[in-house]
Design an enzyme around this catalytic site. Structure first.
Site: not given
Ligand code: NDP
Length: 315
Positions: A141, A144-145
């Site tokens: 992701c 997300c990261d």
């Protein structure tokens, strides 16, 4: 205190566009729906960046904000949204039968109808080094990261829209993004590919596969192999993003509901009916073809209508 098991008219499992849309329709039909959200409240859209293709949002929307809107709309008509994971099911095969469901491996509830909208989860390649370094530089992701790799070099694996989207997103944060494509072409849409091609700090390596993720505790590089020449090379990167598709979240329905060889639930043509009466499926959990938020929402609506008609026919 009563020890009566709670009976729900319409239980919805999963809180993506399919689940919330089913809830909006079920609530307006007075089915008093209860949604169990699953671990990822809001579903896959909460891990995406800009959603530009959902009608009604002319300027696009952030995925998480959009799902918050879905939730508010479902709650406005009386949907009860509960955080919890359905961990086991005991489904009836009788018309009008009561389905038993376990939540968080402890709470038992009963449902007259169930709408399954548990979606799908990102796939990994399965290499030992990849699995070991999840959370240490390996991710599925980018939104997300990606932030953790600011100014660094990263690799994205995959050739579909997700890979193209993740790479484009990362190109705004990272120094360089290399996409590994195992064939000699990308399957992403032309528009997505065009974006990739015109982004200066994205390089696409065709016919190239991941051989090994290098590093002990954190990613220090990847060894890749050209599947035409068998030539190997090491690319120094600190992040590896896997974007090779998804698998449906149907483990708890195995040997209970009809599914295809991959695990997608099978619904009867032009309906959301599964092989069991009163159990319906909507969204990505039953759709490997379109997999769009708007199509998921559409089938969520269908599932609520199917549930309403099923209950109506029992009266
Ligand atoms: P896809 O199934 O479309 O693509 C998966 C990609 O991963 C394929 O290119 C495949 O390669 C590659 N792949 C699979 N296994 C491996 C492996 N072991 N090693 C290397 N590569 C591998 O999944 P996506 O997640 O990209 O997209 C799913 C759906 O969601 C699509 O319908 C897509 O259009 C949609 N989507 C739409 C977006 C948008 O409109 N904003 C954004 C993201 C997704 P190969 O081609 O060789 O099979």
């Amino acid at each position: 205190m009563s020890d009566t098991i709670e009976r729900i008219k319409c239980l919805i499992i999963g809180s993506g566009p399919a689940g919330y849309t089913a809830a909006i329709y079920a609530a307006r039909a007075d089915l008093k729906p209860v949604i169990y959200t699953g671990m990822q409240m809001g579903g896959q859209l909460t891990t995406t960046t800009e959603v530009d293709n959902f009608p009604g949002y002319p300027e696009g929307s952030d995925g998480t904000a959009m799902m918050e809107d879905f939730k508010k709309q479902a709650e406005r008509f009386g949907t009860e949204v509960r955080f919890g994971v359905v961990t086991a099911v005991n489904l009836s095969d009788k018309v009008g039968g009561i389905h038993k469901v376990t939540v968080d491996a402890s709470k038992e509830i009963e449902a007259e109808t169930i709408i399954i909208s548990t979606g799908a989860t990102a796939k990994y390649l399965g290499l030992e080094s990849e699995q070991r370094l999840i959370g240490g530089g390996v991710s599925a992701c980018a939104t997300c990261d990606g932030f953790f790799y600011k100014g660094q070099d990263v690799v994205v694996i995959g050739a579909g829209d997700t890979a193209a989207e993740e790479a484009t997103y990362l190109s705004n944060i990272c120094k360089k993004v290399t996409i590994l494509v195992r064939k000699d072409y990308m399957r992403a849409s032309k528009a997505m590919q065009h974006r990739v091609q015109k982004t200066e700090n994205i390089e696409v390596m065709y016919n190239t596969e991941l051989d090994e993720v290098l590093g002990d505790k954190v990613v220090e590089g990847v060894r890749v192999i050209n599947n035409q020449t068998q030539e190997k090379q090491v690319i120094d990167v600190t992040g590896l993003f896997i974007a090779i598709g998804h698998k449906p979240n149907t483990e708890i329905f195995q040997d209970v509901l009809d599914m295809d060889e991959v695990g997608y639930l099978i619904t009867q043509e032009k309906t959301t009916k599964t092989n069991l009466p009163g159990v319906f499926a909507a969204g990505d959990v039953q759709d490997k073809e379109y997999r769009q938020a708007v199509t998921a929402a559409g089938t969520g609506c269908m599932a609520a209508l199917d549930a309403e008609r099923y209950l109506g026919a029992l009266e």
